[in-house]
Structure formats: structure tokens, C-alpha cells
Design a protein around this motif. Structure first.
Motif, PDB file in Angstrom:
ATOM      1  N   UNK A  44       0.817  -1.212   0.000  1.00 52.69           N
ATOM      2  CA  UNK A  44       0.000   0.000   0.000  1.00 52.69           C
ATOM      3  C   UNK A  44       0.852   1.264   0.000  1.00 52.69           C
ATOM      4  N   UNK A  45       2.027   1.217   0.591  1.00 50.19           N
ATOM      5  CA  UNK A  45       2.875   2.410   0.650  1.00 50.19           C
ATOM      6  C   UNK A  45       3.449   2.738  -0.726  1.00 50.19           C
ATOM      7  N   UNK A  46       3.771   1.709  -1.506  1.00 49.44           N
ATOM      8  CA  UNK A  46       4.272   1.943  -2.859  1.00 49.44           C
ATOM      9  C   UNK A  46       3.163   2.486  -3.748  1.00 49.44           C
ATOM     10  N   UNK A  47       1.961   1.962  -3.615  1.00 48.08           N
ATOM     11  CA  UNK A  47       0.860   2.385  -4.474  1.00 48.08           C
ATOM     12  C   UNK A  47       0.351   3.772  -4.107  1.00 48.08           C
ATOM     13  N   UNK A  48       0.691   4.261  -2.890  1.00 49.37           N
ATOM     14  CA  UNK A  48       0.289   5.609  -2.489  1.00 49.37           C
ATOM     15  C   UNK A  48       1.284   6.676  -2.927  1.00 49.37           C
ATOM     16  N   UNK A  49       2.337   6.266  -3.666  1.00 52.21           N
ATOM     17  CA  UNK A  49       3.394   7.208  -4.052  1.00 52.21           C
ATOM     18  C   UNK A  49       2.957   8.189  -5.130  1.00 52.21           C
ATOM     19  N   UNK A  50       1.735   8.065  -5.619  1.00 48.18           N
ATOM     20  CA  UNK A  50       1.257   9.021  -6.613  1.00 48.18           C
ATOM     21  C   UNK A  50       1.060  10.400  -5.998  1.00 48.18           C
ATOM     22  N   UNK A  51       0.940  10.467  -4.693  1.00 44.48           N
ATOM     23  CA  UNK A  51       0.819  11.743  -3.999  1.00 44.48           C
ATOM     24  C   UNK A  51       2.152  12.094  -3.352  1.00 44.48           C
ATOM     25  N   UNK A  52       2.411  13.381  -3.193  1.00 43.28           N
ATOM     26  CA  UNK A  52       3.667  13.817  -2.576  1.00 43.28           C
ATOM     27  C   UNK A  52       3.765  13.345  -1.128  1.00 43.28           C
TER      28      UNK A  52
END
Length: 659
Positions: A586-594
């Protein structure tokens, strides 16, 4: 004209021709249309500047030709204002650009010739022979300043040149040498400016062709990208959206969720007894059945402003905006009824029905729930399994507040007790790869359990039940035994990992069982890693800690799984040195936000400072791989490097060492 294939072919042919050849008539029309607005403004501003300059030159007339100065100045003012008014009138009335160019060229010729005829009457012939070079301004203006078509530039500038040469040779009262030199000067200006005018017009046309080709290539690239995206988002068998597309659709729906009063509902659909259908009628009949189901599910979804997709195998998923639980209940019922209305014959159901039906599980977003597709799918999966144990051909809405154990859990617990003896349990292996080189370091062992009819049961369904009933101990031991056996027989890299629950670690003889398994298979302890999921505080369990220490002393690697999802991770890192820490997907997939990127950077930095090897889960794209390399992550796992597959499908293993 649209950027058609014909236009593209014409552009290629035009660029291949020598520059002195005549331009393509079709492309020339397009070129002139493209520059029409710009040229119209250029003519207007050009005439304004030319008239201002033309009138200002009257100061020289006043000082050089005092005998006719008033007549010359009046000529300049009259011709200048008339030309300006005529050009402005035509421009503002929207006449064609060709007309505007013709009038502007005529104004240049009239202005030059009108002044020349008036100036020839002066008695200061010597001064006039020097000042006649003023005529080159008109020649240069006609050829270089207004972007006239080349033929118009040539005619207008040649007219001015001939007029001034004629005046110099036949009307100017000065020596013959001066008149010949002045005439040669005008001829030279004409030739040079005409050449420059031709070169500029050719360069503008060539620039237009190159820009048009770039536009065509960009358009083709966009179409190709759209086609590739469509292919990537489409299930090849049914033509429906696929799993990748539904993830994106959910993300878009979630972004709109805050502005709507509706909730997001998810319906997970499974075809009942589909394995028996395939076995009885063959895979072609199975594919035909899925295509028919896809059509009716898509039609039903479209009529309810929902989105249907094939999630994999015989599973389908529907995303919809609903006004509440009752609305979701009504939609799920519509999908079940639509499939039954097809009356597709099923030869071997094992119950009283003889048609293809579906079971469905549905879940609904809630205010106290994280808006993640993964969570909705897990809940819908559990509800789906309830539908299956309720007799299939029905649907269930997930109820987070249900306190009574339903019949499905009781039946599943009985199944799990028999899973090993009835050979209902199997393993799949997913590669773990080095981020820098991409080589396979090892494999994670994943447990798979199927129902008595061969239907796969989701881990999110059977793992919680196995934990509650204690069946996880026997299943987990079997899994490790099978992983060690496959590691010795097939070679799975430098390490094979297996997930271990807290309940397994609390068993007093757990470390002895692992020791016995390693000895029986002759596997070096360091080639086995047990993964402990961050959840409850395991260090409150003394027996679990002792087993971890014994395994560590034996040489077995201890990995921390799903780091960041629980509350005990940081305290675990302080109290125990893990060989590898796996960051939850989940942390990798949330990288779209700063904010998500900053959180992942801090997490990796913390783990590296504590001297832990870092593994990232859920890597699906090359962009994510590049990001992780930049952050200093050591290894990765995800669909980019390989899906979980049975041991028979592992074709090549490249051994390596875990960083």
C-alpha cells in the motif's frame, strides 16, 4: 482538412522532393489557411508602419527639394492615408487574404511610383539622383516584409524597379555613368531581395511541413497509446474491462465519492460449479459461456450506471454507486436473475438446478472504513463464500456488525481440518528479485486451498478461519515442509520463505518441528526464511520469542512482513534484528501523492539506518522499480517480476543472495 492517411503520405512525398519543385497544391492550401490570420495582422501592422515611414520621409523632401517640397509632401500624405484606409477597410470587412495582399502590394507600387513622378519635376536633379535610392525601401518591403506569395512579390517589386530604372535612364538629368550605376543598383536589389523572398517562402513552407509531420506523428502516437491502453485494460476473451481497468475505475470513483451522497458498492461474482462445466463440456464451451455471461453482466451494469469487469477466471466484479444497502441488495439480485434468465444448460451441478448460475458477495463503503479497493474485495470475498455455503445461486451483503458465526465458517473450518488429508491444499511460488540486477533471489511460498469441487478459496477467507480454529498450525507446518521439499528438488534460489502466524510461533514445539523438517530434507537452515506479519505485539508472547531466538540461532532467517500496517512495527525493530523487512504494497501504491512518496522515503531511510535489508511488495510497473532503486531498496516482489505459480510452471531459476 483532417490529418488523414492521405495527408500523411502527401507530407512525406513533399519533404522528399527538391525544394525548388512546386509545392503540393493540397498542402499549399492548408499552409496558406494556417498562416491566414497571422498574415492578415502582419499586413495591417506592416502598412501602418510603412505609411508612417513613408510620410516621415517627407522631411527629406522638404530639405532636398525645396522647389516642389509642398507638392511632394502632399503626395506622400495623400497616397499614405488613402492606402492605409483602403487596407483597413478590406481587412475589417473580412475580405480574403489574397485580396488584402493584392491591395497592399498595389499600395506599395502606387506609393513608390506616385512619389517618383512628382519628384522628377524638381530642379535639384543631383540631389534626386542620390535620394532615388529611397526606392529600394519599396522593393525590399514588397519582397521581405509582408509575406506575399512569391509571384505577387516579384510583380510588385519588379514594377517598382522598372519604374525607377526608367526614370534614372530617361528622365534623370545627370551624367550617364551615374544613371547606369543607379540602374545597376536597383537591378541588384531586385535580384537579391527576390532570392531572399523565395528562400524565406520555401523555408516557411518546409517548416510547416515538418510541423505537420510532427503533428501527424504525435496524433499517431496518441492513437497507438490509446489503443495500447485499451488493450491493456480489456479482457481478451470477453472484451470486458479487466482487473487493471477496474482498479483505475475505482480510483476515479473514489475521487468523486466525497462530492456525492452515494456510496460505492462492490459486487464480486463467481460462476457456480464452473470447473465441472468445463470438465463436462470442454474449455471451448466454457469460453462461450463466459462470453455470454460477460455480455449480460455488462448490459445489466450499463442499465444501472455501474461498471462490470472480468476479475479473473470465472470471477467478475461490479462497481456501482448506490444509495445504501437496500439499493446494493437490489442490484445484486438483478445480476443473479439476469444470468439465470440465460438458461445456459449445466450438465453436472450436483444439485437440483441444471442451468448456469452465479453466486455473489457484495460490500459497501462505510464512514469508519478505509477507502481501499483491497478491503472492499476482501469483504465481498467473504460474503461470496457465505453465498456458496448457503447453496449457491444467491448473494450475500457483507455485514461488519454480524456477531453470530454463520454456517459458512462452520463448514469452512471442517474443510480446513481435512485439507491436508484430502489434498485440498497446494502451494504457489512468487519470485523475489534483486532490484539492481533483476535476478531472482528466491521465492515466497503461498498457500492455496480449494473446495471439494475444485473451486479456489481466497486466502482472505480461509486464513482468518484457520487462525480462529487452530487449523493454521497443521496447514502452516505442511506448507513449510512442502517448501523445503521443493527447494531441495527444484532449487528456488538462495532462499524460500513461508508466512508464519503468531499462533504457530506460540506452539512450544514449533522450533523443533522446523529443525526436524530441515534435517529430513537436508536443507541448510539459512535457505529457509519465516515471515512474521506485523500485527499483535508478538513480544508479549514469551514462547513465541523463544522460538524465534532458537530458529535464529539455528540459522533460519527471520523476516518481518507487511511492515507499516500494524501498530507494533517500530517496537519490533528495536527489539529484534530482522534479516529482511518487507514494506507493505500500500505504501508503494500511495506514491502518486507527494505525501505518500515522502512517507515511503522516510520509511526506507529508517530501515536502512537501522541496517535492515529492505524488500518492497506490490511492484507492478517499471516506473515503480526505478523509484525504488532511487530510494535504495534492495529487493522487490510483485506482478512485474512474476505472479504466484505452481512449482511446475517455474521454468528458470537464477540463484542469488538476498541483499
Amino acid at each position: 482538412m483532417q490529418l488523414t492517411e492521405e495527408v500523411a503520405q502527401r507530407v512525406v512525398a513533399a519533404l522528399a522532393r527538391p525544394r525548388w519543385h512546386s509545392p503540393d497544391p493540397t498542402l499549399l492550401v492548408r499552409f496558406l489557411q494556417k498562416e491566414a490570420d497571422e498574415n492578415r495582422k502582419l499586413v495591417q501592422w506592416g502598412i501602418r508602419a510603412a505609411v508612417l515611414s513613408y510620410v516621415a520621409y517627407g522631411l527629406f523632401d522638404w530639405f532636398l527639394f525645396q522647389d516642389i517640397a509642398d507638392r511632394l509632401v502632399l503626395t506622400r500624405v495623400t497616397l499614405g492615408i488613402t492606402s492605409l484606409a483602403l487596407v483597413e477597410f478590406i481587412a475589417r470587412r473580412g475580405f480574403a487574404l489574397a485580396t488584402l495582399h493584392l491591395v497592399a502590394a498595389l499600395a506599395i507600387v502606387v506609393g513608390a511610383v506616385g512619389w517618383l513622378l512628382s519628384a522628377l519635376g524638381t530642379g535639384h536633379q543631383a540631389a534626386l539622383s542620390h535620394f532615388m535610392v529611397f526606392g529600394t525601401v519599396f522593393i525590399l518591403g514588397a519582397n521581405l516584409f509582408f509575406n506575399f506569395r512569391f509571384w505577387l512579390s516579384a510583380i510588385s517589386s519588379a514594377t517598382v524597379t522598372i519604374s525607377f530604372i526608367g526614370a534614372a535612364l530617361f528622365s534623370l538629368q545627370t551624367d550617364i555613368v551615374g544613371r547606369v550605376v543607379l540602374s545597376a543598383y536597383f537591378v541588384n536589389c531586385l535580384v537579391l531581395s527576390l532570392y531572399l523572398s523565395w528562400r524565406l517562402s520555401v523555408e516557411r513552407y518546409q517548416t510547416f511541413l515538418h510541423a505537420l509531420r510532427a503533428q501527424i506523428q504525435e496524433q499517431a502516437a496518441i492513437k497507438k497509446g490509446q489503443k495500447l491502453t485499451e488493450i491493456a485494460d480489456t479482457d481478451p476473451l470477453t472484451g470486458m474491462k479487466n482487473r487493471r481497468a477496474i482498479i483505475r475505475e475505482f480510483s476515479e470513483m473514489r475521487n468523486e465519492w466525497a462530492a456525492d451522497d452515494d456510496e460505492i458498492g462492490l459486487i464480486l461474482i463467481d460462476v457456480d460449479y464452473f470447473k465441472r462445466f468445463n470438465d463436462g463440456l470442454g474449455h471451448q464451451a466454457g469460453d462461450d459461456c463466459l462470453i455470454k455471461l460477460a455480455y449480460v453482466l455488462s448490459e445489466t451494469a450499463a442499465s444501472n450506471n455501474a461498471i462490470a469487469a472480468r476479475y479473473g477466471g470465472e470471477e467478475f466484479v461490479v462497481l456501482c454507486k448506490v444509495a445504501g444497502r437496500a439499493h446494493l441488495n437490489e442490484l445484486a439480485q438483478q445480476f443473479c436473475r439476469a444470468v439465470e434468465d440465460l438458461h445456459i444448460h449445466h450438465p453436472d451441478r450436483g444439485d437440483k438446478l441444471n442451468i448456469v448460475t452465479i453466486s455473489a458477495g457484495a460490500s459497501l463503503t462505510r464512514a469508519d472504513q478505509s477507502m481501499e479497493l483491497r478491503i472492499l474485495l476482501q469483504e465481498a470475498d467473504r460474503a461470496l463464500y457465505t453465498s456458496k455455503f448457503a447453496g449457491r445461486a444467491t448473494f450475500t451483503i457483507y455485514d461488519p456488525h454480524a456477531t453470530d458465526r454463520d454456517r459458512s465458517s462452520e463448514n469452512l473450518s471442517e474443510l480446513l481440518k481435512l485439507a491436508v488429508s484430502k489434498q485440498l491444499v497446494s502451494v504457489a511460488y512468487q519470485p523475489i528479485c534483486d532490484l539492481a540486477s533483476g535476478r531472482v533471489l528466491g521465492h515466497e511460498t503461498l498457500m492455496r486451498v480449494c473446495d471439494f469441487d475444485g473451486t479456489m478459496i481466497s486466502p482472505s477467507v480461509f486464513i482468518p478461519v484457520a487462525e480462529q480454529t487452530g487449523a493454521i498450525v497443521e496447514l502452516g507446518t505442511w506448507l513449510i515442509d512442502q517448501a523445503c521439499s521443493d527447494m531441495v528438488e527444484y532449487g528456488l534460489g538462495s532462499v524460500v520463505t513461508a508466512n508464519v502466524s503468531v499462533r504457530q510461533l506460540k506452539a512450544p514445539n514449533f522450533s523443533l518441528r522446523i529443525t526436524e523438517i530441515l534435517g529430513r530434507h537436508g536443507l541448510a537452515p539459512q535457505k529457509l526464511a519465516i515471515e512474521i506479519t506485523e500485527g499483535s505485539d508478538i513480544f508479549l508472547e514469551a514462547q513465541a520469542v523463544r522460538n524465534m531466538e532458537r530458529l535464529r540461532n539455528l540459522g533460519v532467517q527471520i523476516w518481518l512482513d507487511d511492515f507499516g500496517t500494524g501498530f507494533a512495527g517500530l517496537s519490533w525493530l528495536r527489539r529484534f534484528k530482522f534479516d529482511v523487512v518487507k514494506i507493505d504494497r500500500s505504501f508503494l501504491h500511495d506514491c502518486q501523492t507527494s505525501r505518500g512518496l515522502s512517507l515511503l522515503q522516510d520509511m526506507v531511510g529508517l530501515l536502512r539506518n537501522l541496517d535492515h535489508a529492505v524488500l518492497a511488495e506490490g511492484v507492478e510497473t517499471e516506473e515503480q522499480q526505478v523509484l525504488l532503486q532511487r530510494l535504495g531498496v534492495h529487493s522487490m516482489q510483485g506482478f512485474l517480476t512474476g505472479h504466484p505459480v505452481p512449482i511446475e510452471e517455474i521454468n528458470q531459476v537464477r540463484p542469488g543472495l538476498v541483499a
